[in-house]
Design a protein around this motif. Structure first.
Motif, short mmCIF file in Angstrom:
data_model
loop_
_atom_site.label_atom_id
_atom_site.label_comp_id
_atom_site.label_asym_id
_atom_site.label_seq_id
_atom_site.Cartn_x
_atom_site.Cartn_y
_atom_site.Cartn_z
N TYR A 19 0.85 -1.20 0.00
CA TYR A 19 0.00 0.00 0.00
C TYR A 19 0.88 1.24 0.00
O TYR A 19 1.84 1.34 0.78
N LYS A 20 0.55 2.19 -0.87
CA LYS A 20 1.31 3.43 -0.99
C LYS A 20 0.52 4.57 -0.36
O LYS A 20 -0.66 4.78 -0.67
N TYR A 21 1.18 5.31 0.54
CA TYR A 21 0.57 6.48 1.15
C TYR A 21 1.60 7.61 1.17
O TYR A 21 2.60 7.55 1.90
N GLU A 22 1.39 8.61 0.32
CA GLU A 22 2.33 9.72 0.17
C GLU A 22 3.72 9.16 -0.11
O GLU A 22 3.91 8.44 -1.08
N SER A 23 4.72 9.42 0.75
CA SER A 23 6.09 8.94 0.51
C SER A 23 6.36 7.59 1.13
O SER A 23 7.49 7.10 1.08
N PHE A 24 5.34 6.97 1.71
CA PHE A 24 5.50 5.68 2.38
C PHE A 24 4.95 4.55 1.51
O PHE A 24 3.98 4.73 0.77
N ARG A 25 5.58 3.38 1.65
CA ARG A 25 5.02 2.14 1.11
C ARG A 25 5.05 1.09 2.22
O ARG A 25 6.10 0.87 2.84
N PHE A 26 3.91 0.48 2.45
CA PHE A 26 3.78 -0.53 3.49
C PHE A 26 3.62 -1.90 2.83
O PHE A 26 2.92 -2.04 1.83
N TYR A 27 4.25 -2.91 3.43
CA TYR A 27 4.29 -4.24 2.83
C TYR A 27 3.87 -5.30 3.83
O TYR A 27 4.14 -5.20 5.03
N VAL A 28 3.23 -6.35 3.32
CA VAL A 28 2.95 -7.53 4.12
C VAL A 28 2.93 -8.73 3.18
O VAL A 28 2.52 -8.62 2.01
N GLY A 29 3.43 -9.88 3.67
CA GLY A 29 3.47 -11.06 2.81
C GLY A 29 3.44 -12.34 3.62
O GLY A 29 3.73 -12.35 4.84
N TYR A 30 3.09 -13.43 2.94
CA TYR A 30 2.99 -14.74 3.58
C TYR A 30 3.28 -15.81 2.54
O TYR A 30 2.80 -15.73 1.40
N THR A 31 4.11 -16.79 2.90
CA THR A 31 4.32 -17.96 2.06
C THR A 31 4.15 -19.21 2.90
O THR A 31 4.47 -19.23 4.09
N ARG A 32 3.64 -20.24 2.25
CA ARG A 32 3.49 -21.55 2.89
C ARG A 32 3.94 -22.61 1.91
O ARG A 32 3.50 -22.64 0.76
N ALA A 33 4.83 -23.47 2.36
CA ALA A 33 5.33 -24.57 1.53
C ALA A 33 5.10 -25.88 2.27
O ALA A 33 5.33 -25.97 3.47
N VAL A 34 4.66 -26.88 1.52
CA VAL A 34 4.51 -28.23 2.06
C VAL A 34 5.32 -29.17 1.17
O VAL A 34 5.12 -29.21 -0.04
N LEU A 35 6.26 -29.91 1.78
CA LEU A 35 7.14 -30.80 1.05
C LEU A 35 6.85 -32.25 1.44
O LEU A 35 6.84 -32.59 2.63
N HIS A 36 6.61 -33.10 0.42
CA HIS A 36 6.37 -34.53 0.59
C HIS A 36 7.49 -35.32 -0.07
O HIS A 36 8.26 -34.77 -0.87
N ASN A 37 7.58 -36.60 0.25
CA ASN A 37 8.51 -37.45 -0.48
C ASN A 37 8.19 -37.41 -1.97
O ASN A 37 7.03 -37.26 -2.36
N PRO A 38 9.22 -37.53 -2.83
CA PRO A 38 9.01 -37.37 -4.28
C PRO A 38 8.22 -38.52 -4.89
O PRO A 38 8.11 -39.61 -4.31
N SER A 39 7.73 -38.27 -6.11
CA SER A 39 7.00 -39.30 -6.85
C SER A 39 7.94 -40.38 -7.38
O SER A 39 7.54 -41.52 -7.58
N ASP A 40 9.22 -40.01 -7.65
CA ASP A 40 10.19 -40.94 -8.23
C ASP A 40 11.47 -40.92 -7.40
O ASP A 40 11.78 -39.93 -6.73
N THR A 41 12.27 -41.98 -7.51
CA THR A 41 13.47 -42.11 -6.68
C THR A 41 14.77 -41.81 -7.40
O THR A 41 15.76 -41.47 -6.77
N TYR A 42 14.84 -41.97 -8.72
CA TYR A 42 16.04 -41.70 -9.51
C TYR A 42 17.28 -42.38 -8.92
O TYR A 42 18.30 -41.73 -8.61
N LEU A 43 17.21 -43.68 -8.76
CA LEU A 43 18.31 -44.44 -8.16
C LEU A 43 19.59 -44.33 -8.98
O LEU A 43 20.69 -44.46 -8.43
N MET A 44 19.48 -44.11 -10.28
CA MET A 44 20.66 -44.01 -11.14
C MET A 44 21.15 -42.58 -11.32
O MET A 44 22.03 -42.32 -12.12
N GLY A 45 20.57 -41.64 -10.55
CA GLY A 45 21.00 -40.27 -10.63
C GLY A 45 20.37 -39.51 -11.78
O GLY A 45 19.54 -40.05 -12.53
N PHE A 46 20.80 -38.25 -11.98
CA PHE A 46 20.25 -37.41 -13.04
C PHE A 46 21.14 -36.17 -13.20
O PHE A 46 21.92 -35.84 -12.31
N PRO A 47 21.03 -35.46 -14.32
CA PRO A 47 21.85 -34.27 -14.53
C PRO A 47 21.31 -33.07 -13.76
O PRO A 47 20.10 -32.96 -13.53
#
Length: 432
Positions: free
Chosen positions: A326-354
């Motif tokens: 939000y901008k008010y005259e010479s001020f800018r006010f900020y607010v933010g939120y992030t949420r991440a959920v990490l699960h085990n992968p769908s594949d294992t890639y036992l032989m590696g990858f680039p």
């Protein structure tokens, strides 16, 4: 994340934006000299202007660049790595010494590039960007996987700065895409492109600095727990603005063999402006997203060049990013939120990858695919304000708070707090 940079001399220029290129008007023919207020009237005026204020353009093509260098003192530092983007501006696992050292890319990343915006039909334009990030002291292209591999044989106490990064030594390690833009139908591009979540984060960060902002220091926020997915090498991206509303969608074509750090990734963005209030939201999903790491002095697999291999931890990720300003005259006010959920992968890639870095790969047996038997839930909230003192001078302040759950498979293992926490998978929080 305690900030380590106590003192630094920073030489900066405003970073480029992917805006419509502007043709520079020639000097007045009758006077034979540029206008007094032209950014080309002196070297200082030229260096002090942004690429949009003073573009080097011909037709629809503009050349731009940005150099950010410095020298600083770090209470918990390590020597600067030859392929790293930055110094250890935050406490890292290999921190521990006091150093005066070169401190590049503290405010923004040093880049070179060219962008195109050329009309080819009524209401239609060809657009494109090619941009690479580099260390202004070594003049090397930023290469996260190479910075990790360079420390494979070194224990933590003897390492140079190294980071998992979506920049992997490509000549266009920032972005390299082309597409079409329509006045009525939006913008469609293909190629190496910032993730939608990554493009937005800087605009909604009150501090917006690599060295002094928790969001700017780590790609784990816009990558939803995985640093290397903040850019997609083969992205199809569509953007549309309608009055005060905006929409964007992005999906990845191909996987690891195509220079990406995930097997698949897609994001969608919605946003709007209401007067001086702006807000955006992004939802993201990724399959087999890879976090790369160094062996850090651990036993290396036999038969491989230590400078060509890294380890990887895989995850299927889901992410949400909510942002407001939000901008008010010479001020800018900020607010933010992030949420991440990490699960085990769908594949294992036992032989590696680039990896996205040419010549660097994950060998067989170096993939961890069971790190998230209990899903990791990682959340961040921040707020801050920026005050514009002069047209070219502003002060800003921000507060950032992270939390995560206990995602150890066995309950009751965690003990201690702060630096004495028994395991990095324990529940806890941090702020800066």
């Amino acid at each position: 994340m305690k900030k380590n940079l106590i003192f630094a001399l920073l030489f900066i220029a405003a970073p480029p934006t992917v805006a419509r290129a502007t043709v520079v008007s020639p000097p007045n023919a009758s006077s034979g000299a540029p206008p007094a207020n032209s950014c080309f009237s002196s070297l200082w005026n030229f260096l002090n202007a942004s690429s949009d204020e003073c573009p080097l353009s011909y037709g629809g093509v503009t050349i731009f660049g940005n150099i950010d260098g410095g020298y600083g003192y770090e209470q918990w530092g390590v020597p600067l790595g030859m392929n790293a983007k930055k110094a250890n501006y935050g406490i890292q696992k290999n921190s521990g010494n006091t150093h005066w050292l070169w401190s590049p890319n503290g405010i923004s990343t040093s880049v070179y590039g060219v962008k195109m915006n050329e009309k080819f039909a009524d209401g239609w334009r060809l657009i494109g960007v090619a941009e690479g990030g580099f260390d202004p002291f070594t003049l090397r292209l930023i290469n996260g996987p190479a910075s990790l591999a360079a420390n494979n044989k070194d224990k933590l106490a003897y390492q140079t700065s190294n980071f998992d990064s979506s920049r992997a030594g490509q000549w266009d390690n920032s972005q390299g895409f082309f597409g079409v833009s329509s006045r009525n139908y939006g913008i469609l591009t293909f190629g190496r492109t910032n993730a939608l979540s990554h493009s937005l984060l800087t605009a909604y960060d009150p501090v917006a600095s690599v060295a002094f902002s928790q969001l700017g220091f780590s790609g784990a926020y816009s990558g939803f727990g995985v640093n290397s997915t903040t850019r997609v090498n083969t992205a199809v991206t569509y953007r549309l603005n309608y009055q005060n509303l905006r929409f964007a969608a992005q999906t990845q074509i191909g996987g690891f063999d195509d220079g990406n750090a995930a097997a698949a990734q897609s994001q969608v963005q919605l946003g709007a402006n209401f007067g001086d209030l702006s807000f955006d939201g992004v939802y993201s999903i990724a399959k087999d997203a890879a976090s790369f790491s160094s062996y850090s002095g651990a036993k290396l697999p036999a038969g491989y060049n230590p400078n060509s291999i890294v380890q990887a931890t895989l995850a299927d990720t889901r992410g949400l990013e909510l942002l407001a300003r939000y901008k008010y005259e010479s001020f800018r006010f900020y607010v933010g939120y992030t949420r991440a959920v990490l699960h085990n992968p769908s594949d294992t890639y036992l032989m590696g990858f680039p990896t996205p870095a040419a010549g660097i790969f994950v060998p067989p047996g170096a993939v961890t695919s069971n790190a998230y038997a209990v899903p990791r839930r990682y959340q961040t909230v921040w707020t801050g304000v920026r005050y514009k003192i002069l047209t070219n001078l502003a002060v800003s302040s921000g507060v950032y708070w992270d939390t995560q759950n206990d995602y150890l498979p066995a309950p009751g293992v965690c003990s201690g707090s702060g630096a004495s926490t028994s395991n990095s998978k324990c529940a806890g929080g941090r702020y800066s």
